[in-house]
Design an enzyme around this catalytic site. Sequence first.
Site, PDB file in Angstrom:
ATOM      1  N   CYS A 260      -2.368  -0.171   7.444  1.00 35.57           N
ATOM      2  CA  CYS A 260      -1.645   1.085   7.237  1.00 35.57           C
ATOM      3  C   CYS A 260      -1.663   1.969   8.472  1.00 35.57           C
ATOM      4  CB  CYS A 260      -2.207   1.809   6.026  1.00 35.57           C
ATOM      5  SG  CYS A 260      -1.839   0.942   4.480  1.00 35.57           S
TER       6      CYS A 260
ATOM      7  N   CYS B 216      -6.309   1.828   5.797  1.00 38.11           N
ATOM      8  CA  CYS B 216      -6.873   0.586   6.329  1.00 38.11           C
ATOM      9  C   CYS B 216      -6.198   0.279   7.675  1.00 38.11           C
ATOM     10  CB  CYS B 216      -6.644  -0.557   5.342  1.00 38.11           C
ATOM     11  SG  CYS B 216      -4.907  -1.043   5.178  1.00 38.11           S
TER      12      CYS B 216
ATOM     13  N   GLU C 235       0.844   3.877   1.750  1.00 44.08           N
ATOM     14  CA  GLU C 235       1.231   4.340   3.077  1.00 44.08           C
ATOM     15  C   GLU C 235       2.437   3.571   3.623  1.00 44.08           C
ATOM     16  OE1 GLU C 235      -3.406   4.376   3.229  1.00 44.08           O
ATOM     17  OE2 GLU C 235      -1.831   3.351   2.108  1.00 44.08           O
TER      18      GLU C 235
ATOM     19  N   HIS D 263       0.863  -1.184   0.000  1.00 39.87           N
ATOM     20  CA  HIS D 263       0.000   0.000   0.000  1.00 39.87           C
ATOM     21  C   HIS D 263       0.898   1.232   0.000  1.00 39.87           C
ATOM     22  CE1 HIS D 263      -3.842  -1.961   1.864  1.00 39.87           C
ATOM     23  NE2 HIS D 263      -3.210  -2.798   1.053  1.00 39.87           N
TER      24      HIS D 263
END
Length: 166
Positions: free
Chosen positions: A91, A88, A60, A58
Site C-alpha cells: 500500500c 503495508c 488503500e 486493500h
Amino acid sequence: MREDERAADLIFMRLALEEAAKAPSVGEVPIAALVVREGRILAQTHNYRELWQDPTAHAEVIVIRAAAAALGTWRLTGATLYVTVEPCAMCIGAIILARIDRIVFGAKDPKAGACGSLFNIPTEPKLNHQVLVVGGILEQESQSLLQSFFKQLRENAPVTHSRSTQ
C-alpha cells in the site's frame, strides 16, 4: 501540527472509522481508507480482500484507484490518505507512486506496517517521492474496532474435535 490540520485529521479519521465499521457486514476486516484533497473527500472504501478473493484489495489500493478516476489523473499531489491501520509495503508503494503528500493512520501494525513499525518506506531518501506520515490519530478506536472483530471471529469459529489415537 497546526490546530486546524489536527481538527481536520480527527474529522476525516472518524469518517474512515465509520467506513471501517461497515466492513464486517460483508465478511471483511474493518480497515478503511479515504483520500481527501482541498478539504473534499475524493473517495472512500474499506477492504475487499475476502469478498473479491483478491490479495491486493486493500482499502488503500482501492481508494487510490477511485480517487484517480474521480480526478482523471493518477497524480494525487496535494492529497492526504486517511487509513485506520498503518499501511503495508504494498500500500505504501501505491501511495508513493500516486504522489500522495500525507498519510494519516490510526493503529500501528507491528506485523506488516511499512510506515515506521516494521519498515519506514515513506521517508526512504532513495525514492523519488517521500510522504509525510502522521500516525496514532484515533489509535485506540482503530485498535478497538479490530480487536472486537477478531474476538467475534474467534467466538464464532467452528469447534473442531481432534481424534486421539490409542
